[in-house]
Design a protein around this motif. Sequence first.
Motif, PDB file in Angstrom:
ATOM      1  N   LEU A   4     -49.149   3.684  11.777  1.00 15.22           N
ATOM      2  CA  LEU A   4     -50.468   3.271  11.296  1.00 15.22           C
ATOM      3  C   LEU A   4     -50.323   1.857  10.752  1.00 15.22           C
ATOM      4  CD1 LEU A   4     -53.441   4.311  10.790  1.00 15.22           C
ATOM      5  CD2 LEU A   4     -52.763   4.256   8.376  1.00 15.22           C
ATOM      6  N   GLN A   5     -50.920   0.908  11.455  1.00 20.69           N
ATOM      7  CA  GLN A   5     -50.787  -0.490  11.039  1.00 20.69           C
ATOM      8  C   GLN A   5     -52.098  -1.057  10.524  1.00 20.69           C
ATOM      9  OE1 GLN A   5     -48.704  -3.164  13.724  1.00 20.69           O
ATOM     10  NE2 GLN A   5     -46.811  -2.316  12.882  1.00 20.69           N
ATOM     11  N   LEU A   6     -51.962  -1.977   9.582  1.00 20.82           N
ATOM     12  CA  LEU A   6     -53.076  -2.856   9.233  1.00 20.82           C
ATOM     13  C   LEU A   6     -52.949  -4.050  10.168  1.00 20.82           C
ATOM     14  CD1 LEU A   6     -55.368  -3.104   6.991  1.00 20.82           C
ATOM     15  CD2 LEU A   6     -53.896  -4.874   6.007  1.00 20.82           C
ATOM     16  N   THR A   7     -53.933  -4.246  11.028  1.00 25.01           N
ATOM     17  CA  THR A   7     -53.830  -5.338  11.998  1.00 25.01           C
ATOM     18  C   THR A   7     -54.593  -6.574  11.522  1.00 25.01           C
ATOM     19  OG1 THR A   7     -55.659  -4.345  13.209  1.00 25.01           O
ATOM     20  CG2 THR A   7     -53.456  -3.832  13.980  1.00 25.01           C
ATOM     21  N   ALA A   8     -55.518  -6.384  10.567  1.00 26.35           N
ATOM     22  CA  ALA A   8     -56.233  -7.522   9.977  1.00 26.35           C
ATOM     23  C   ALA A   8     -56.808  -7.064   8.649  1.00 26.35           C
ATOM     24  CB  ALA A   8     -57.364  -7.988  10.897  1.00 26.35           C
ATOM     25  N   PHE A   9     -56.967  -7.994   7.689  1.00 31.72           N
ATOM     26  CA  PHE A   9     -57.669  -7.641   6.455  1.00 31.72           C
ATOM     27  C   PHE A   9     -59.107  -7.247   6.781  1.00 31.72           C
ATOM     28  CE2 PHE A   9     -54.465 -10.585   4.423  1.00 31.72           C
ATOM     29  CZ  PHE A   9     -53.849  -9.606   3.668  1.00 31.72           C
ATOM     30  N   LEU A  44     -56.959  -3.388   0.730  1.00 34.99           N
ATOM     31  CA  LEU A  44     -56.561  -4.247   1.864  1.00 34.99           C
ATOM     32  C   LEU A  44     -57.589  -4.152   2.986  1.00 34.99           C
ATOM     33  CD1 LEU A  44     -52.763  -3.317   2.331  1.00 34.99           C
ATOM     34  CD2 LEU A  44     -53.707  -5.199   1.004  1.00 34.99           C
ATOM     35  N   MET A  45     -58.095  -2.918   3.198  1.00 39.55           N
ATOM     36  CA  MET A  45     -58.996  -2.678   4.331  1.00 39.55           C
ATOM     37  C   MET A  45     -60.432  -3.137   4.050  1.00 39.55           C
ATOM     38  SD  MET A  45     -57.797   1.173   5.306  1.00 39.55           S
ATOM     39  CE  MET A  45     -56.069   1.583   5.520  1.00 39.55           C
ATOM     40  N   HIS A  46     -60.792  -3.212   2.742  1.00 38.61           N
ATOM     41  CA  HIS A  46     -62.195  -3.493   2.404  1.00 38.61           C
ATOM     42  C   HIS A  46     -62.409  -4.808   1.656  1.00 38.61           C
ATOM     43  CE1 HIS A  46     -62.891   1.139   2.460  1.00 38.61           C
ATOM     44  NE2 HIS A  46     -62.885   0.623   3.668  1.00 38.61           N
ATOM     45  N   ASP A  47     -61.451  -5.189   0.801  1.00 34.39           N
ATOM     46  CA  ASP A  47     -61.738  -6.263  -0.156  1.00 34.39           C
ATOM     47  C   ASP A  47     -60.927  -7.539   0.070  1.00 34.39           C
ATOM     48  OD1 ASP A  47     -63.273  -4.273  -1.431  1.00 34.39           O
ATOM     49  OD2 ASP A  47     -61.550  -3.626  -2.621  1.00 34.39           O
ATOM     50  N   PHE A  48     -59.677  -7.399   0.527  1.00 36.90           N
ATOM     51  CA  PHE A  48     -58.787  -8.561   0.529  1.00 36.90           C
ATOM     52  C   PHE A  48     -59.135  -9.508   1.675  1.00 36.90           C
ATOM     53  CE2 PHE A  48     -54.810  -7.274  -2.089  1.00 36.90           C
ATOM     54  CZ  PHE A  48     -55.614  -6.645  -3.026  1.00 36.90           C
ATOM     55  N   GLU A  49     -59.040 -10.813   1.383  1.00 32.62           N
ATOM     56  CA  GLU A  49     -59.316 -11.853   2.377  1.00 32.62           C
ATOM     57  C   GLU A  49     -57.981 -12.485   2.781  1.00 32.62           C
ATOM     58  OE1 GLU A  49     -62.452 -13.038   2.997  1.00 32.62           O
ATOM     59  OE2 GLU A  49     -63.693 -12.311   1.328  1.00 32.62           O
ATOM     60  N   PRO A  50     -57.925 -13.049   3.986  1.00 32.97           N
ATOM     61  CA  PRO A  50     -56.747 -13.847   4.330  1.00 32.97           C
ATOM     62  C   PRO A  50     -56.545 -14.940   3.273  1.00 32.97           C
ATOM     63  CG  PRO A  50     -58.161 -13.547   6.255  1.00 32.97           C
ATOM     64  CD  PRO A  50     -58.923 -13.001   5.080  1.00 32.97           C
ATOM     65  N   GLY A  51     -55.297 -15.156   2.871  1.00 40.48           N
ATOM     66  CA  GLY A  51     -55.009 -16.188   1.874  1.00 40.48           C
ATOM     67  C   GLY A  51     -54.876 -15.645   0.466  1.00 40.48           C
ATOM     68  N   TRP A  55     -48.695 -12.894   2.198  1.00 37.63           N
ATOM     69  CA  TRP A  55     -48.333 -12.367   3.512  1.00 37.63           C
ATOM     70  C   TRP A  55     -49.602 -11.940   4.234  1.00 37.63           C
ATOM     71  CZ3 TRP A  55     -50.526  -7.805   2.350  1.00 37.63           C
ATOM     72  CH2 TRP A  55     -50.355  -7.297   1.062  1.00 37.63           C
ATOM     73  N   ASN A  56     -49.463 -11.633   5.496  1.00 37.60           N
ATOM     74  CA  ASN A  56     -50.622 -11.271   6.319  1.00 37.60           C
ATOM     75  C   ASN A  56     -50.294 -10.111   7.239  1.00 37.60           C
ATOM     76  OD1 ASN A  56     -52.869 -13.184   5.803  1.00 37.60           O
ATOM     77  ND2 ASN A  56     -51.288 -14.697   6.251  1.00 37.60           N
ATOM     78  N   PRO A  57     -51.313  -9.386   7.715  1.00 41.39           N
ATOM     79  CA  PRO A  57     -51.087  -8.388   8.767  1.00 41.39           C
ATOM     80  C   PRO A  57     -50.644  -9.100  10.049  1.00 41.39           C
ATOM     81  CG  PRO A  57     -53.319  -8.263   7.811  1.00 41.39           C
ATOM     82  CD  PRO A  57     -52.711  -9.527   7.322  1.00 41.39           C
TER      83      PRO A  57
END
Length: 347
Positions: A4-9, A44-51, A55-57
């Motif tokens: 199960l991966q997080l592929t994007a915020f 991570l899935m609902h609130d976090f933005e890139p930056g 680190w990043n997905p």
Amino acid sequence: MKALQLTAFKQPGELVEVDQPEPGPGEVLIRIGGAGACHSDLHLMHDFEPGMMPWNPPFTLGHENAGWVEALGAGVSGLEVGEAVAVYGPWGCGLCRRCALGMENYCERPDLTGAAVGGLGADGGMAPYMVVPAVRHVVPIGDLDPAEAAPLTDAGLTPYHAVKRALPLLTPGTTAVVIGVGGLGHMAVQMLRALSPATVIAVDQRPEALRLAESVGAHHGVVSDDEAAATIRDLSGGQGADVVLDCVGADATLALGAAASRVLGQLTIVGIAGGTLPMSFFSIPYEVSVATTYWGSLPELHEVLAMARSGIITPHVTRFDLDEAPSVYERLAAGEIEGRAVIVPTS
Ligand code: NAD
Ligand code: ZN
Ligand code: ZN
């Protein structure tokens, strides 16, 4: 293997096919017996933005993990293949003064590691196998079931650290309040009961959560409505709570924590729902200390595991297959999980 991966915020986790990892020199390969589904993953899935994070997905989710040693990388000794272990989640540099004390949660050289840890920036335990980069992050758990030990590494360790620093205030006749009695909060209640003589009040918006809190030892369950602060004051002899652990961290719960606090008390913000607490001379009772806490130390993880082994604390766990992981997060977001949901990828 499936993971199960997080592929994007701001996206739900996704089941994808990845290569099974091999342990490199100094590393340990764990066969996962349990990976807890933490509310932080929902942030991570609902609130976090890139930056927002260093680190990043993409990476495999699951930052509270336990299982069995599957293989040892070159140079690793002291563990047996097949031994049941928990994974200490905050991976620091191992060199700085905080890390030297086992407080890798507060590592002072994140530049050395990139600050990524398993399930938060690096691959975690929502897969059959996971690599742990250093043997010091692996803690033998004896005869504990890995599916029950997994939540102890975060849902147990994080409130344990917050409770432990509050203990000097919790003398006989005092009151401790836990706001949000889900995964972390239902463990906090048990720790407060086991380690202090304080009256323990659980606060939540869900009656099922309050029922679980009372069944694991809370003296009182209070619904988080407009009356909650007054109710807590009544239940504490008119004085308010000596210690408040806010395991939500929203505007409303922080305001409740401040309103329910006693002069000279302690308000600890554990939840990361993104709320703010306006501070001014008259907005909070005199000498209330406000602090955030992040995870806990390696010695504290040993203490949490010891408490679980002796039966003083028991996580309320519901097990799910890896295929069910995406729907588990939907249920967690909908408030349909009591205690902790644990993914068992190799069942
Ligand atoms: P959870 O979803 O299992 O439990 C949260 C509980 O809070 C639920 O019972 C929910 O009903 C209740 N709640 C939500 N809003 C509320 C409100 N306004 N008033 C009263 N109750 C409310 O979550 P969890 O996994 O226990 O995580 C709790 C929080 O702690 C999350 O924000 C998570 O990201 C954070 N967290 C922080 C750390 C840290 O190191 N500081 C570690 C792990 C988790
Ligand atoms: Zn977590
Ligand atoms: Zn360090």
